[in-house]
Design an enzyme around this catalytic site. Structure first.
Site, PDB file in Angstrom:
ATOM      1  N   ASP A 132      47.809  21.415  15.038  1.00  0.00           N
ATOM      2  CA  ASP A 132      47.425  20.700  16.298  1.00  0.00           C
ATOM      3  C   ASP A 132      47.889  19.318  16.245  1.00  0.00           C
ATOM      4  OD1 ASP A 132      46.322  22.047  18.480  1.00  0.00           O
ATOM      5  OD2 ASP A 132      44.218  21.296  17.955  1.00  0.00           O
ATOM      6  N   HIS A 191      44.066  17.929  28.503  1.00  0.00           N
ATOM      7  CA  HIS A 191      43.456  19.110  27.802  1.00  0.00           C
ATOM      8  C   HIS A 191      41.960  19.025  27.711  1.00  0.00           C
ATOM      9  CE1 HIS A 191      43.111  22.753  25.133  1.00  0.00           C
ATOM     10  NE2 HIS A 191      42.048  22.155  24.986  1.00  0.00           N
ATOM     11  N   GLY A 193      38.273  20.657  27.613  1.00  0.00           N
ATOM     12  CA  GLY A 193      37.590  21.917  27.404  1.00  0.00           C
ATOM     13  C   GLY A 193      36.327  21.380  26.651  1.00  0.00           C
ATOM     14  N   VAL A 315      37.505  23.405  31.296  1.00  0.00           N
ATOM     15  CA  VAL A 315      37.271  22.515  32.292  1.00  0.00           C
ATOM     16  C   VAL A 315      38.508  22.097  33.140  1.00  0.00           C
ATOM     17  CG1 VAL A 315      36.210  20.110  32.858  1.00  0.00           C
ATOM     18  CG2 VAL A 315      35.434  21.589  30.846  1.00  0.00           C
ATOM     19  N   GLU A 317      41.227  23.783  34.094  1.00  0.00           N
ATOM     20  CA  GLU A 317      41.406  24.752  34.993  1.00  0.00           C
ATOM     21  C   GLU A 317      40.411  25.357  35.829  1.00  0.00           C
ATOM     22  OE1 GLU A 317      42.446  27.987  32.156  1.00  0.00           O
ATOM     23  OE2 GLU A 317      43.373  26.600  30.536  1.00  0.00           O
ATOM     24  N   ASN A 318      39.363  25.092  35.653  1.00  0.00           N
ATOM     25  CA  ASN A 318      38.193  25.528  36.378  1.00  0.00           C
ATOM     26  C   ASN A 318      37.409  24.667  37.240  1.00  0.00           C
ATOM     27  OD1 ASN A 318      38.604  28.573  35.693  1.00  0.00           O
ATOM     28  ND2 ASN A 318      38.184  27.806  33.917  1.00  0.00           N
ATOM     29  N   GLU A 367      47.404  28.597  23.629  1.00  0.00           N
ATOM     30  CA  GLU A 367      47.753  28.148  22.440  1.00  0.00           C
ATOM     31  C   GLU A 367      48.156  29.320  21.369  1.00  0.00           C
ATOM     32  OE1 GLU A 367      44.112  26.440  22.766  1.00  0.00           O
ATOM     33  OE2 GLU A 367      44.398  24.705  21.543  1.00  0.00           O
TER      34      GLU A 367
END
Length: 386
Positions: A132, A191, A193, A315, A317-318, A367
């Protein structure tokens, strides 16, 4: 060695914990998936039945583990040594273990996953570590050196950045959506989440990112505090006698959306509580959005502008309200959201209006696919011989 098939066994992203184990979604070719509760409280206990699901049961895609060409692993922390994906050797295993101090919840679990593959699939199958931190190996010293004693840097205490696999995928995918070269646009990749980060990408390379030595730095997250005044920790130690383990638990598991709202680290539950009139949930959301705006603004200055802002992760994306609230703060750039597209984006999609000067992309985090691509790249380069 071209892949004959690919399947995603998403064991590490369990949908939720239960009293008896983890709820796991397994997806195979064609999108067929099953969701089940697997008993156990260790990576090995969960991963072993997930591996067996590749050649047994409803999600069977092969007849036996002998058909597996290579296994790829997401390794959270590679330190300064691992700047790209590598074949996992005994030396690499030791290197991953050395970085466990900085990402204990991740690296140790991933080492256990590697050992589980050894046992279940066999040691003859090559395994690949995809780090990562690797995408952020292009950071310049001005972005990764902490303003402490120089001896910190000599000890390896520096900013490494995380979510690099997701950012690398989003960078490539954005080029396809924008119909540009992957090395052309200036991107700000969010990013978002349970963990959250913002990365500035220029010329296809990471030039700055919000996470640091560990995944704790930067944005407010689901249960992590993100960046705070370090003197808070000194105060808590002196006044209340907190230990390092207690502080680690507070900062990583009792803070963020959960800590402020007192309810949950899940953005969906936070929004539901706001609808019910919960003021602490509203405060948690407002802080989250404000910190995200501030971090994007910093990356905007680093890049000298932006061609696109990317939202990815669960989060990102939605959560349409968050995208709206954040993007409104950048209307001075000529950024304009299409309300209908933002409300229900078709992943992957540009949700900016046709006349927006800054594009806004919602990209499904993948990923797993990026890890598969890295394995294929190493195979084609002849770097997977044991």
């Amino acid at each position: 060695m071209a892949p004959r098939w690919s399947a995603r066994a998403d064991w590490s992203r369990h949908l939720g914990s239960t009293a008896t184990g983890a709820e796991v979604k397994i997806t195979g070719p064609g999108g067929k998936s099953t969701t089940s509760t697997i008993p156990g409280d260790t990576p090995a206990a969960i991963l072993e039945p997930v591996l067996h699901a590749l050649w047994e049961g409803e999600t069977k895609v092969i007849d036996s583990p002998a058909e597996i060409d290579v296994v790829g692993h997401r390794i959270v922390h590679g330190g300064a040594k691992y700047r790209e994906s590598v074949l996992i050797t005994p030396e690499v295993r030791s290197g991953i273990a050395e970085q466990a101090e900085f990402a204990p919840a991740h690296n140790r679990a991933q080492l256990e996953a590697i050992r589980t593959v050894d046992r279940v699939v066999g040691t003859a199958v090559p395994q690949v570590a995809v780090f990562d931190t690797a995408f952020h190996s292009t950071l310049e010293p001005l972005a990764y050196v902490y303003a402490g004693p120089y001896s910190w840097l000599e000890e390896g205490i520096r900013r490494y950045g995380f979510h690099g696999i997701s950012v690398q995928y989003a960078t490539r995918r954005s080029a396809e959506l924008l119909k540009t070269s992957a090395t052309a646009p200036r991107l700000i990749v969010c990013h978002l989440g349970n963990g959250a980060s913002v990365t500035a990408v220029a010329g296809g390379k990471s030039v700055d990112t919000s996470m640091g030595l560990t995944p704790l730095e930067g944005l407010m997250m689901g249960t992590r505090s993100g960046s705070i005044d370090p003197s808070i920790l000194v105060y808590l130690i002196r006044r209340h006698g907190y230990t390092a383990d207690q502080l680690d638990n507070i900062l990583n598991r009792q803070s963020g959306l959960l800590g402020v709202s007192g309810l949950s680290g899940d953005m969906r539950e936070t929004l539901e509580a706001i609808q019910a009139g919960n003021q602490r949930a509203r405060l948690a959301y407002d802080i989250y959005a404000h910190r995200l705006v501030r971090e994007i603004g910093g990356m905007l200055a680093v890049l000298g502008g932006a061609d696109a802002i990317i939202f990815t992760g669960g989060v990102g994306e939605n959560c349409a309200p968050l995208r709206k609230d954040v993007c409104e703060q950048f209307s001075f750039l000529g950024l304009k959201l299409d309300p209908a597209k933002n409300a229900a984006p078709e992943l992957d999609e540009n949700i900016a209006t046709a006349d927006s000067r800054v594009q806004v992309l919602v990209i499904r985090a993948d990923e797993d696919w990026e890890i598969a691509c890295e394995c294929h790249r190493l195979a084609n380069a002849g770097r997977l011989q044991l």
